[in-house]
Design a protein around this motif. Structure first.
Motif, PDB file in Angstrom:
ATOM      1  N   THR A  19       0.808  -1.212   0.000  1.00 40.50           N
ATOM      2  CA  THR A  19       0.000   0.000   0.000  1.00 40.50           C
ATOM      3  C   THR A  19       0.844   1.266   0.000  1.00 40.50           C
ATOM      4  O   THR A  19       0.313   2.354  -0.006  1.00 40.50           O
ATOM      5  N   ASP A  20       2.175   1.128   0.014  1.00 39.85           N
ATOM      6  CA  ASP A  20       3.076   2.263   0.056  1.00 39.85           C
ATOM      7  C   ASP A  20       2.780   3.137   1.279  1.00 39.85           C
ATOM      8  O   ASP A  20       2.782   4.358   1.202  1.00 39.85           O
ATOM      9  N   ALA A  21       2.480   2.473   2.382  1.00 37.56           N
ATOM     10  CA  ALA A  21       2.114   3.158   3.613  1.00 37.56           C
ATOM     11  C   ALA A  21       3.081   2.780   4.725  1.00 37.56           C
ATOM     12  O   ALA A  21       3.754   1.761   4.654  1.00 37.56           O
ATOM     13  N   ASP A  22       3.130   3.612   5.741  1.00 37.42           N
ATOM     14  CA  ASP A  22       3.973   3.373   6.903  1.00 37.42           C
ATOM     15  C   ASP A  22       3.101   3.085   8.107  1.00 37.42           C
ATOM     16  O   ASP A  22       2.047   3.710   8.284  1.00 37.42           O
ATOM     17  N   THR A  23       3.554   2.159   8.949  1.00 30.91           N
ATOM     18  CA  THR A  23       2.827   1.814  10.157  1.00 30.91           C
ATOM     19  C   THR A  23       3.583   2.353  11.364  1.00 30.91           C
ATOM     20  O   THR A  23       4.760   2.058  11.538  1.00 30.91           O
ATOM     21  N   PHE A  24       2.886   3.160  12.154  1.00 31.27           N
ATOM     22  CA  PHE A  24       3.459   3.792  13.329  1.00 31.27           C
ATOM     23  C   PHE A  24       2.841   3.188  14.584  1.00 31.27           C
ATOM     24  O   PHE A  24       1.619   3.077  14.676  1.00 31.27           O
ATOM     25  N   ARG A  25       3.683   2.791  15.547  1.00 37.74           N
ATOM     26  CA  ARG A  25       3.169   2.339  16.851  1.00 37.74           C
ATOM     27  C   ARG A  25       2.880   3.568  17.692  1.00 37.74           C
ATOM     28  O   ARG A  25       3.645   4.529  17.700  1.00 37.74           O
ATOM     29  N   VAL A  26       1.794   3.502  18.439  1.00 35.26           N
ATOM     30  CA  VAL A  26       1.334   4.627  19.247  1.00 35.26           C
ATOM     31  C   VAL A  26       1.281   4.203  20.705  1.00 35.26           C
ATOM     32  O   VAL A  26       0.789   3.126  21.033  1.00 35.26           O
ATOM     33  N   GLY A  27       1.797   5.055  21.580  1.00 33.46           N
ATOM     34  CA  GLY A  27       1.764   4.732  22.996  1.00 33.46           C
ATOM     35  C   GLY A  27       1.729   5.975  23.870  1.00 33.46           C
ATOM     36  O   GLY A  27       1.851   7.100  23.391  1.00 33.46           O
ATOM     37  N   ILE A  28       1.544   5.723  25.147  1.00 31.46           N
ATOM     38  CA  ILE A  28       1.579   6.768  26.167  1.00 31.46           C
ATOM     39  C   ILE A  28       2.681   6.398  27.141  1.00 31.46           C
ATOM     40  O   ILE A  28       2.629   5.331  27.766  1.00 31.46           O
ATOM     41  N   GLN A  29       3.663   7.261  27.265  1.00 27.62           N
ATOM     42  CA  GLN A  29       4.775   7.039  28.195  1.00 27.62           C
ATOM     43  C   GLN A  29       4.426   7.700  29.524  1.00 27.62           C
ATOM     44  O   GLN A  29       4.007   8.859  29.568  1.00 27.62           O
ATOM     45  N   VAL A  30       4.587   6.949  30.606  1.00 28.43           N
ATOM     46  CA  VAL A  30       4.273   7.433  31.948  1.00 28.43           C
ATOM     47  C   VAL A  30       5.571   7.895  32.608  1.00 28.43           C
ATOM     48  O   VAL A  30       6.513   7.114  32.737  1.00 28.43           O
ATOM     49  N   THR A  31       5.614   9.159  32.986  1.00 31.15           N
ATOM     50  CA  THR A  31       6.768   9.668  33.727  1.00 31.15           C
ATOM     51  C   THR A  31       6.289  10.064  35.114  1.00 31.15           C
ATOM     52  O   THR A  31       5.095   9.982  35.421  1.00 31.15           O
ATOM     53  N   GLU A  32       7.197  10.541  35.919  1.00 32.37           N
ATOM     54  CA  GLU A  32       6.846  10.952  37.286  1.00 32.37           C
ATOM     55  C   GLU A  32       5.845  12.096  37.291  1.00 32.37           C
ATOM     56  O   GLU A  32       4.969  12.158  38.150  1.00 32.37           O
ATOM     57  N   THR A  33       5.935  12.983  36.300  1.00 30.49           N
ATOM     58  CA  THR A  33       5.116  14.194  36.325  1.00 30.49           C
ATOM     59  C   THR A  33       4.104  14.319  35.194  1.00 30.49           C
ATOM     60  O   THR A  33       3.273  15.229  35.224  1.00 30.49           O
ATOM     61  N   GLU A  34       4.181  13.439  34.184  1.00 25.28           N
ATOM     62  CA  GLU A  34       3.300  13.633  33.038  1.00 25.28           C
ATOM     63  C   GLU A  34       3.105  12.343  32.248  1.00 25.28           C
ATOM     64  O   GLU A  34       3.797  11.350  32.456  1.00 25.28           O
ATOM     65  N   LEU A  35       2.163  12.434  31.321  1.00 26.03           N
ATOM     66  CA  LEU A  35       1.936  11.378  30.338  1.00 26.03           C
ATOM     67  C   LEU A  35       2.340  11.953  28.986  1.00 26.03           C
ATOM     68  O   LEU A  35       1.943  13.069  28.653  1.00 26.03           O
ATOM     69  N   ARG A  36       3.124  11.199  28.217  1.00 24.27           N
ATOM     70  CA  ARG A  36       3.598  11.680  26.923  1.00 24.27           C
ATOM     71  C   ARG A  36       3.064  10.801  25.809  1.00 24.27           C
ATOM     72  O   ARG A  36       3.191   9.583  25.857  1.00 24.27           O
ATOM     73  N   PHE A  37       2.491  11.410  24.803  1.00 24.49           N
ATOM     74  CA  PHE A  37       2.053  10.710  23.609  1.00 24.49           C
ATOM     75  C   PHE A  37       3.304  10.424  22.775  1.00 24.49           C
ATOM     76  O   PHE A  37       4.062  11.333  22.464  1.00 24.49           O
ATOM     77  N   VAL A  38       3.543   9.162  22.443  1.00 20.07           N
ATOM     78  CA  VAL A  38       4.733   8.798  21.675  1.00 20.07           C
ATOM     79  C   VAL A  38       4.352   8.069  20.396  1.00 20.07           C
ATOM     80  O   VAL A  38       3.376   7.318  20.359  1.00 20.07           O
ATOM     81  N   VAL A  39       5.117   8.341  19.359  1.00 24.90           N
ATOM     82  CA  VAL A  39       4.931   7.718  18.064  1.00 24.90           C
ATOM     83  C   VAL A  39       6.239   7.042  17.699  1.00 24.90           C
ATOM     84  O   VAL A  39       7.269   7.704  17.619  1.00 24.90           O
ATOM     85  N   ASN A  40       6.213   5.720  17.517  1.00 24.81           N
ATOM     86  CA  ASN A  40       7.394   4.987  17.064  1.00 24.81           C
ATOM     87  C   ASN A  40       7.396   5.010  15.542  1.00 24.81           C
ATOM     88  O   ASN A  40       6.442   4.576  14.905  1.00 24.81           O
ATOM     89  N   VAL A  41       8.477   5.516  14.988  1.00 22.44           N
ATOM     90  CA  VAL A  41       8.594   5.724  13.551  1.00 22.44           C
ATOM     91  C   VAL A  41       9.458   4.626  12.941  1.00 22.44           C
ATOM     92  O   VAL A  41      10.532   4.331  13.469  1.00 22.44           O
ATOM     93  N   PRO A  42       9.020   4.014  11.822  1.00 20.75           N
ATOM     94  CA  PRO A  42       9.852   2.989  11.195  1.00 20.75           C
ATOM     95  C   PRO A  42      11.180   3.584  10.725  1.00 20.75           C
ATOM     96  O   PRO A  42      11.235   4.723  10.272  1.00 20.75           O
TER      97      PRO A  42
END
Length: 112
Positions: A19-42
């Motif tokens: 499909t000539d497309a890229d698949t990105f993993r999506v997650g939420i990283q938990v730190t001491e003070t915040e939640l971070r939206f993270v995108v894993n890039v191929p």
């Protein structure tokens, strides 16, 4: 509370040759003070993605259009240990911003 997007290179993210497309993993990283939206890039991302911030925003928008942002973040904040990244699934996109597929789902902390 979330911080700005974070992008990481991840060999488990893939490029879908058919499909000539890229698949990105999506997650939420938990730190001491915040939640971070993270995108894993191929590591072999399509060269059509010229603006990393633009595709990060697109992946985030699709994620929160698919999942209940408040419920997901509340669950992660109360259930996930600090230092953990809770993966929500994948988003497969073409560089023209076409959504090809996704495997997004709310986190589950139920023990089997």
């Amino acid at each position: 509370m979330t911080d700005s997007d974070e992008t990481t290179t991840d060999d488990t993210a893939t490029v879908d040759e058919e499909t000539d497309a890229d698949t990105f993993r999506v997650g939420i990283q938990v730190t001491e003070t915040e939640l971070r939206f993270v995108v894993n890039v191929p590591s072999d991302i399509d060269s059509g993605w010229t603006d990393p911030e633009a595709f990060q925003r697109l992946v985030e928008r699709i994620t929160w259009e698919t999942l209940d942002q408040e419920r997901v973040l509340r669950t992660i904040a109360t259930e996930a240990p600090e230092g953990e990244t809770v993966f929500l699934g994948t988003v497969t996109l073409r560089p023209d911003e076409t959504l090809v597929d996704h495997t997004l789902r709310p986190p589950s902390f139920d023990e089997a």
